[in-house]
Design a protein around this motif. Sequence first.
Motif, PDB file in Angstrom:
ATOM      1  N   VAL A 217      -0.230   4.834  -3.783  1.00  0.00           N
ATOM      2  CA  VAL A 217      -1.107   5.591  -2.880  1.00  0.00           C
ATOM      3  C   VAL A 217      -2.573   5.367  -3.241  1.00  0.00           C
ATOM      4  O   VAL A 217      -3.435   5.220  -2.373  1.00  0.00           O
ATOM      5  CB  VAL A 217      -0.754   7.093  -2.928  1.00  0.00           C
ATOM      6  N   SER A 218      -2.865   5.327  -4.524  1.00  0.00           N
ATOM      7  CA  SER A 218      -4.258   5.167  -4.972  1.00  0.00           C
ATOM      8  C   SER A 218      -4.831   3.807  -4.604  1.00  0.00           C
ATOM      9  O   SER A 218      -6.060   3.644  -4.558  1.00  0.00           O
ATOM     10  CB  SER A 218      -4.349   5.366  -6.485  1.00  0.00           C
TER      11      SER A 218
ATOM     12  N   ALA B 164      -4.139  15.184   4.549  1.00  0.00           N
ATOM     13  CA  ALA B 164      -5.168  14.519   3.741  1.00  0.00           C
ATOM     14  C   ALA B 164      -5.235  15.122   2.338  1.00  0.00           C
ATOM     15  O   ALA B 164      -5.374  14.400   1.344  1.00  0.00           O
ATOM     16  CB  ALA B 164      -6.522  14.624   4.437  1.00  0.00           C
ATOM     17  N   ASP B 165      -5.124  16.439   2.253  1.00  0.00           N
ATOM     18  CA  ASP B 165      -5.142  17.106   0.938  1.00  0.00           C
ATOM     19  C   ASP B 165      -3.997  16.619   0.060  1.00  0.00           C
ATOM     20  O   ASP B 165      -4.176  16.348  -1.134  1.00  0.00           O
ATOM     21  CB  ASP B 165      -5.058  18.624   1.112  1.00  0.00           C
TER      22      ASP B 165
ATOM     23  N   ALA C 139      -4.936   9.356  -3.501  1.00  0.00           N
ATOM     24  CA  ALA C 139      -5.658   8.618  -2.461  1.00  0.00           C
ATOM     25  C   ALA C 139      -7.164   8.747  -2.670  1.00  0.00           C
ATOM     26  O   ALA C 139      -7.680   9.833  -2.906  1.00  0.00           O
ATOM     27  CB  ALA C 139      -5.272   9.140  -1.083  1.00  0.00           C
ATOM     28  N   LYS C 140      -7.857   7.628  -2.564  1.00  0.00           N
ATOM     29  CA  LYS C 140      -9.301   7.609  -2.805  1.00  0.00           C
ATOM     30  C   LYS C 140     -10.115   7.674  -1.516  1.00  0.00           C
ATOM     31  O   LYS C 140     -11.297   7.981  -1.541  1.00  0.00           O
ATOM     32  CB  LYS C 140      -9.674   6.355  -3.594  1.00  0.00           C
TER      33      LYS C 140
ATOM     34  N   PHE D 214      -3.845  -0.209   5.030  1.00  0.00           N
ATOM     35  CA  PHE D 214      -4.175   1.063   5.666  1.00  0.00           C
ATOM     36  C   PHE D 214      -2.886   1.814   5.976  1.00  0.00           C
ATOM     37  O   PHE D 214      -1.874   1.205   6.350  1.00  0.00           O
ATOM     38  CB  PHE D 214      -4.936   0.835   6.982  1.00  0.00           C
ATOM     39  N   ILE D 215      -2.910   3.117   5.804  1.00  0.00           N
ATOM     40  CA  ILE D 215      -1.859   3.989   6.330  1.00  0.00           C
ATOM     41  C   ILE D 215      -2.454   4.717   7.521  1.00  0.00           C
ATOM     42  O   ILE D 215      -3.517   5.343   7.406  1.00  0.00           O
ATOM     43  CB  ILE D 215      -1.363   5.002   5.287  1.00  0.00           C
ATOM     44  N   VAL D 216      -1.813   4.625   8.684  1.00  0.00           N
ATOM     45  CA  VAL D 216      -2.310   5.281   9.888  1.00  0.00           C
ATOM     46  C   VAL D 216      -1.332   6.354  10.338  1.00  0.00           C
ATOM     47  O   VAL D 216      -0.145   6.282  10.063  1.00  0.00           O
ATOM     48  CB  VAL D 216      -2.564   4.272  11.024  1.00  0.00           C
ATOM     49  N   ASN D 217      -1.879   7.349  11.030  1.00  0.00           N
ATOM     50  CA  ASN D 217      -1.084   8.518  11.433  1.00  0.00           C
ATOM     51  C   ASN D 217      -0.418   9.155  10.220  1.00  0.00           C
ATOM     52  O   ASN D 217       0.694   9.673  10.275  1.00  0.00           O
ATOM     53  CB  ASN D 217      -0.022   8.146  12.463  1.00  0.00           C
TER      54      ASN D 217
END
Length: 373
Positions: free
Chosen positions: A138-139, A152-153, A160-161, A114-117
Amino acid sequence: MGIQLEGLYRLITSLIPVKCEDKNGEVLFHASSIGEINAIYPLIRRFKSHKVSVFTKWGYDYAKELGLNAFRFPFDNPRCLKKVLRDVKLVVIAETEIWPNLINLSKSLNIPVFIVNGTISPGSYKLYKMFPIFRKAVSRVDMIICQSSADADRFRELGAKNTLVMGNLKFDSVERPVKDIKLKNFKVEGSFLFANIRGREIKTVVESIVKVSKHLPDTRFIIAPRHLENIGKISSMLGEFGVSHSLRTDDGDTMVLILNTLGELWSIYRFCKACFVGGTLWNYGGHSLIEPAYWKLPIICGEHLYKQPYAWYMVKEGIVRIVKNSDEIADFIVKIYTDENFHRDLSERVFEFYLRNKGISEKVYKILLSALK
């Protein structure tokens, strides 16, 4: 071509000499430096079995001061990472720490990542987009919990999925103990704070102090440089304008106090009447507006805020005022000290914004906990 680059990257990082440190802990948190550690600290303390890998020495030292189970990150060395990931059940990465070997090796071992913040600047986005190895990494991340929709965009455009926008974890990281700071000579109560001032801003800051002093000669100022190597430049420029000043360690009865110590800015906020947040007059990207908001301080800053995406909501709501030069800074300071209703209104609204945005860490914790099970 992407596979060849990935293999080359893995080979190069394997050859880099690093110390293979490790700690025990089933949740691996990874951070770059102090700012990222502060962001994820509310999460780290919720997991009893954790370990924290930190990229910079400053971040590592800070993590140890907080009592965290920390070690230095082995520069994405796959040989060392196999040791680090042994018995790890969950990997949590802070903000924009995209290390391909860390992510890919974790996934090959069926460890959720997980990537947070999550946040990614336009410049970093362009850089990562150029290299397939970063896009692949990233994917493969299970979820990226982002600070803003713009972040997020960008992550989605990198591949990113699964992204989720939840806000900034740093709203939950500011409730920290304060140091017992006692100043015998400098009149710190009700002073105006220039926080995290950077190189090209120094002249503007000094000019604004000179202008305010002509209208309100009893006003006191604190300058907290982002980098201590700028202290000499600040002192020299104040001297050129004939402004009395002293260092924090000297504690003089002067108009300006320059913080020449580390780790005291957080504790200084509580004495101040309002503040200017630095790194914003020039293209530095800005520093935290959340800390002064916690202390109910009216805030001004420049327009360069791309590292603080939440700040634009504060600007849009009229809570934070954008200034462009020393005249505008001086005008705001004079109004803060001469119009108590103006001061009270901004103080109440900035604190309300802080309260409205805190509580994110509990929501993120529940997501991570479900992945751990």
